[in-house]
Motif scaffolding. Sequence first.
Motif, PDB file in Angstrom:
ATOM      1  N   ASN A   1       1.050  -1.429  -0.134  1.00  0.00           N
ATOM      2  CA  ASN A   1       0.230  -0.270   0.297  1.00  0.00           C
ATOM      3  C   ASN A   1       0.857   1.228   0.281  1.00  0.00           C
ATOM      4  OD1 ASN A   1      -2.888  -1.022   0.476  1.00  0.00           O
ATOM      5  ND2 ASN A   1      -2.521  -1.797   2.172  1.00  0.00           N
ATOM      6  N   GLY A   2       2.443   0.943   0.439  1.00  0.00           N
ATOM      7  CA  GLY A   2       3.267   2.287  -0.021  1.00  0.00           C
ATOM      8  C   GLY A   2       3.983   3.266  -1.080  1.00  0.00           C
ATOM      9  N   GLY A   3       3.225   2.340  -2.620  1.00  0.00           N
ATOM     10  CA  GLY A   3       3.962   2.717  -3.523  1.00  0.00           C
ATOM     11  C   GLY A   3       4.631   1.630  -4.303  1.00  0.00           C
ATOM     12  N   ASN A   4       4.498   1.781  -5.563  1.00  0.00           N
ATOM     13  CA  ASN A   4       5.239   0.941  -6.603  1.00  0.00           C
ATOM     14  C   ASN A   4       6.829   0.223  -6.397  1.00  0.00           C
ATOM     15  OD1 ASN A   4       3.089  -0.033  -7.856  1.00  0.00           O
ATOM     16  ND2 ASN A   4       3.644   0.716  -9.611  1.00  0.00           N
ATOM     17  N   ALA A   5       7.798  -0.609  -6.294  1.00  0.00           N
ATOM     18  CA  ALA A   5       8.726  -1.086  -5.915  1.00  0.00           C
ATOM     19  C   ALA A   5       8.780  -2.651  -5.627  1.00  0.00           C
ATOM     20  CB  ALA A   5       9.049  -0.285  -4.393  1.00  0.00           C
ATOM     21  N   ILE A   6       9.984  -3.687  -5.772  1.00  0.00           N
ATOM     22  CA  ILE A   6       9.840  -5.449  -5.504  1.00  0.00           C
ATOM     23  C   ILE A   6       9.987  -5.374  -4.239  1.00  0.00           C
ATOM     24  CG2 ILE A   6      11.365  -6.570  -6.602  1.00  0.00           C
ATOM     25  CD1 ILE A   6       9.495  -4.995  -9.242  1.00  0.00           C
ATOM     26  N   GLY A   7       9.538  -6.088  -3.356  1.00  0.00           N
ATOM     27  CA  GLY A   7      10.214  -6.312  -2.406  1.00  0.00           C
ATOM     28  C   GLY A   7      10.817  -7.311  -2.002  1.00  0.00           C
ATOM     29  N   ARG A   8      11.936  -7.342  -1.785  1.00  0.00           N
ATOM     30  CA  ARG A   8      13.004  -9.006  -1.944  1.00  0.00           C
ATOM     31  C   ARG A   8      12.678  -9.130   0.271  1.00  0.00           C
ATOM     32  NH1 ARG A   8      19.018  -7.417  -2.526  1.00  0.00           N
ATOM     33  NH2 ARG A   8      18.775  -9.960  -3.423  1.00  0.00           N
ATOM     34  N   ILE A   9      12.276 -10.815  -0.079  1.00  0.00           N
ATOM     35  CA  ILE A   9      12.813 -10.978   1.388  1.00  0.00           C
ATOM     36  C   ILE A   9      13.466 -12.004   1.535  1.00  0.00           C
ATOM     37  CG2 ILE A   9      10.011 -10.832   0.558  1.00  0.00           C
ATOM     38  CD1 ILE A   9      10.191 -14.171  -0.105  1.00  0.00           C
TER      39      ILE A   9
ATOM     40  N   GLN B   1      21.209 -17.496   3.412  1.00  0.00           N
ATOM     41  CA  GLN B   1      20.918 -16.496   3.601  1.00  0.00           C
ATOM     42  C   GLN B   1      20.775 -15.847   2.261  1.00  0.00           C
ATOM     43  OE1 GLN B   1      21.532 -14.478   7.146  1.00  0.00           O
ATOM     44  NE2 GLN B   1      22.587 -12.957   6.264  1.00  0.00           N
ATOM     45  N   CYS B   2      19.550 -15.724   2.003  1.00  0.00           N
ATOM     46  CA  CYS B   2      19.559 -14.712   0.706  1.00  0.00           C
ATOM     47  C   CYS B   2      18.672 -13.461   0.689  1.00  0.00           C
ATOM     48  CB  CYS B   2      19.663 -15.214  -0.529  1.00  0.00           C
ATOM     49  SG  CYS B   2      18.964 -16.912  -0.864  1.00  0.00           S
ATOM     50  N   TYR B   3      18.684 -12.406   0.177  1.00  0.00           N
ATOM     51  CA  TYR B   3      17.207 -12.122  -0.296  1.00  0.00           C
ATOM     52  C   TYR B   3      16.794 -12.584  -1.934  1.00  0.00           C
ATOM     53  CZ  TYR B   3      16.893  -9.495   3.662  1.00  0.00           C
ATOM     54  OH  TYR B   3      16.774  -9.670   5.380  1.00  0.00           O
ATOM     55  N   ILE B   4      15.936 -12.606  -2.199  1.00  0.00           N
ATOM     56  CA  ILE B   4      15.185 -12.873  -3.738  1.00  0.00           C
ATOM     57  C   ILE B   4      13.942 -11.994  -4.063  1.00  0.00           C
ATOM     58  CG2 ILE B   4      15.690 -15.139  -3.877  1.00  0.00           C
ATOM     59  CD1 ILE B   4      13.625 -16.524  -2.806  1.00  0.00           C
ATOM     60  N   SER B   5      13.713 -11.230  -5.306  1.00  0.00           N
ATOM     61  CA  SER B   5      12.673 -10.737  -5.757  1.00  0.00           C
ATOM     62  C   SER B   5      10.872 -11.415  -5.147  1.00  0.00           C
ATOM     63  CB  SER B   5      13.290  -9.600  -6.476  1.00  0.00           C
ATOM     64  OG  SER B   5      14.009  -8.780  -6.400  1.00  0.00           O
TER      65      SER B   5
ATOM     66  N   GLN C   1      14.745 -14.600 -13.527  1.00  0.00           N
ATOM     67  CA  GLN C   1      14.700 -13.339 -13.085  1.00  0.00           C
ATOM     68  C   GLN C   1      13.519 -12.142 -13.595  1.00  0.00           C
ATOM     69  OE1 GLN C   1      17.436 -12.421 -10.467  1.00  0.00           O
ATOM     70  NE2 GLN C   1      17.524 -15.210 -10.965  1.00  0.00           N
ATOM     71  N   VAL C   2      13.204 -11.868 -11.915  1.00  0.00           N
ATOM     72  CA  VAL C   2      11.945 -10.422 -12.767  1.00  0.00           C
ATOM     73  C   VAL C   2      12.311  -9.199 -13.268  1.00  0.00           C
ATOM     74  CG1 VAL C   2      11.046  -9.222 -11.013  1.00  0.00           C
ATOM     75  CG2 VAL C   2      10.794 -11.305 -10.346  1.00  0.00           C
ATOM     76  N   GLN C   3      11.882  -9.101 -14.464  1.00  0.00           N
ATOM     77  CA  GLN C   3      12.322  -8.451 -15.174  1.00  0.00           C
ATOM     78  C   GLN C   3      11.600  -6.599 -15.077  1.00  0.00           C
ATOM     79  OE1 GLN C   3      14.729  -8.676 -17.125  1.00  0.00           O
ATOM     80  NE2 GLN C   3      15.161 -10.418 -16.139  1.00  0.00           N
ATOM     81  N   SER C   4      12.310  -5.951 -14.178  1.00  0.00           N
ATOM     82  CA  SER C   4      12.140  -4.270 -13.900  1.00  0.00           C
ATOM     83  C   SER C   4      12.776  -3.700 -13.399  1.00  0.00           C
ATOM     84  CB  SER C   4      10.808  -4.410 -12.714  1.00  0.00           C
ATOM     85  OG  SER C   4      10.409  -3.671 -12.409  1.00  0.00           O
ATOM     86  N   ASN C   5      12.350  -2.181 -14.055  1.00  0.00           N
ATOM     87  CA  ASN C   5      13.100  -0.960 -13.697  1.00  0.00           C
ATOM     88  C   ASN C   5      12.712  -0.513 -11.928  1.00  0.00           C
ATOM     89  OD1 ASN C   5      15.227  -1.267 -15.778  1.00  0.00           O
ATOM     90  ND2 ASN C   5      13.781  -0.263 -16.768  1.00  0.00           N
ATOM     91  N   LEU C   6      11.988  -1.546 -11.437  1.00  0.00           N
ATOM     92  CA  LEU C   6      11.393  -0.545 -10.047  1.00  0.00           C
ATOM     93  C   LEU C   6      13.016  -0.712  -8.943  1.00  0.00           C
ATOM     94  CD1 LEU C   6       7.890  -1.413  -9.806  1.00  0.00           C
ATOM     95  CD2 LEU C   6       8.841   1.003 -10.365  1.00  0.00           C
ATOM     96  N   SER C   7      12.618  -0.058  -8.450  1.00  0.00           N
ATOM     97  CA  SER C   7      13.538  -0.162  -6.912  1.00  0.00           C
ATOM     98  C   SER C   7      13.400  -1.710  -5.599  1.00  0.00           C
ATOM     99  CB  SER C   7      13.486   1.316  -6.377  1.00  0.00           C
ATOM    100  OG  SER C   7      12.345   1.638  -5.471  1.00  0.00           O
ATOM    101  N   ARG C   8      14.301  -2.294  -5.761  1.00  0.00           N
ATOM    102  CA  ARG C   8      14.431  -2.822  -4.758  1.00  0.00           C
ATOM    103  C   ARG C   8      14.107  -2.676  -3.573  1.00  0.00           C
ATOM    104  NH1 ARG C   8      14.395  -4.882 -10.042  1.00  0.00           N
ATOM    105  NH2 ARG C   8      14.307  -6.952 -10.644  1.00  0.00           N
ATOM    106  N   LYS C   9      13.736  -4.009  -2.400  1.00  0.00           N
ATOM    107  CA  LYS C   9      12.935  -3.113  -1.066  1.00  0.00           C
ATOM    108  C   LYS C   9      13.289  -4.327  -0.379  1.00  0.00           C
ATOM    109  CE  LYS C   9      10.872  -0.851   2.901  1.00  0.00           C
ATOM    110  NZ  LYS C   9       9.730  -0.362   3.063  1.00  0.00           N
ATOM    111  N   LYS C  10      14.711  -4.671   0.545  1.00  0.00           N
ATOM    112  CA  LYS C  10      14.519  -5.956   1.578  1.00  0.00           C
ATOM    113  C   LYS C  10      13.353  -5.386   2.845  1.00  0.00           C
ATOM    114  CE  LYS C  10      19.364  -6.723   1.490  1.00  0.00           C
ATOM    115  NZ  LYS C  10      20.838  -6.839   2.458  1.00  0.00           N
TER     116      LYS C  10
END
Length: 350
Positions: free
Chosen positions: A100-108, A124-128, A144-153
Motif C-alpha cells: 500500500n506504500g507505492g510501487n517497488a520490488i519486495g525482496r524477502i 541466507q539470501c534476499y530474493i525478489s 529473474q524478475v524483469q523490472s526497473n523498479l527499486s528493490r526493497k528488503k
Amino acid sequence: MKTLSLVMIARNEAETLARCLDSVYSLVDEIILVDTGSTDNTKEIARSYHAKVFDYTWNQHFAEARNYALEQSTSDWNLILDADEYISNECGETIRQFINGGNAIGRIKRIDKFMDKNGEAYAQCYISRIFPKGIVYEGRIHEQVQSNLSRKKLSVEVQHDGYYMKVKSDRNIPLLKLELEADPSDPYYHYQIAKEYKAIENHNLAYVHLQKAYQLITRKEIYAPNVIVNFLYAIIAVGKLEEGLGLIEREREFLHDFADFHFASGVYYLDLILGNTEKYIGLLPLIEQAYLQCLEIGETDRYDSVIGTGSYASLHNLGVFYEVTGNETKSRICYQKAAALNYQPSIQRL
C-alpha cells in the motif's frame, strides 16, 4: 486497499504444499496454482485451500510457466512462493504496508537448508518475490524478475528445504546448458550450473564453470561475491591450491567485509599448508587472522551468505586451530562460545 495474490507453479508437491499454504493463507486475498503435470494429489490439496488451479503443459521453461501463472492473478500485487518454501515469521503487517506504500520490488529473506561436512547448515539470501501486477520473469531456469523498479528488503522470512530433501540437478543441469548454449558469456548461468555440479560432487566441472564466471563478472552483479567465494572452494576441491593465493590477494579489498570470503580463506590456508608444510608453514598465522576477521564482521544481511561464518562456524574452526596448535585454553573458550549457540560440532568437541 491493495489486493495480494499468492502465485505458484507446482508439480508433485503433495509432501510440502500444505505447509506452504498454511503459512500464507491468512496473508493473501487469492491463491493461484499452476500445475505442470502432477500425478499425486497436489491439485486437490491446493483446492482445499480455495486455490484457483490451472493446468499448464511443461515446456522446460520456468519463466514462461511463471508468467502464465501471473496472467491468472486478479490482484494488484503478487507474492511468489514455491511449494518447498514457507513463511516463518509474523509479517502480515509488513507486507500490507509495503504493497500500500507505492510501487517497488519486495525482496524477502530466504533461509536455505543444506548439508555440509558437519551436518545440517543454512544459508541466507534476499530474493525478489513481491511485486505489482504486470511485472514478469525472464530465464529458462533460475528465472529473474524483469523490472526497473527499486528493490526493497522486507522483514519477511521464508524457509526453504527443497534442495535438502532431494537433489534436483538432473532437472536443472540440462536447462542451464540450454541457457549457456544461447549465451555462453553469461556469468550468472556459469555460476548456477557450477553449483549444480558441486551438489553432485563433480568438482572438476564446477571449477571450470566458476573459473569462467569469475572471468566474466564485472563485480557489479549482486551474486559476484558468491562467485568468488565458490571459486575459492572449487580451487580447494580440485587441488589447484597455488591459484588461491592470487585470488585471495586480488579480492581481499573488494570482499573485506564478507565473512564467507574470510572463512573460505581460512579453510584454504589450512589445505595449502598441509599440502606443502615446508613451503607454506609461514602462512599459519593467516588461519587465525581469517577466522578472527569473520568474527569481527559478524552475522550480517549485507551479502547472501552461509549462516554461521560470522559466528559459531568461525568460533569452531578457530577452536580447532587453537587445539591443534596447543592452546587448550583459547580452544575451549571458542568451543564453549559456539556450543552456547547450539553448534553441535563444538558441543561434541568439548
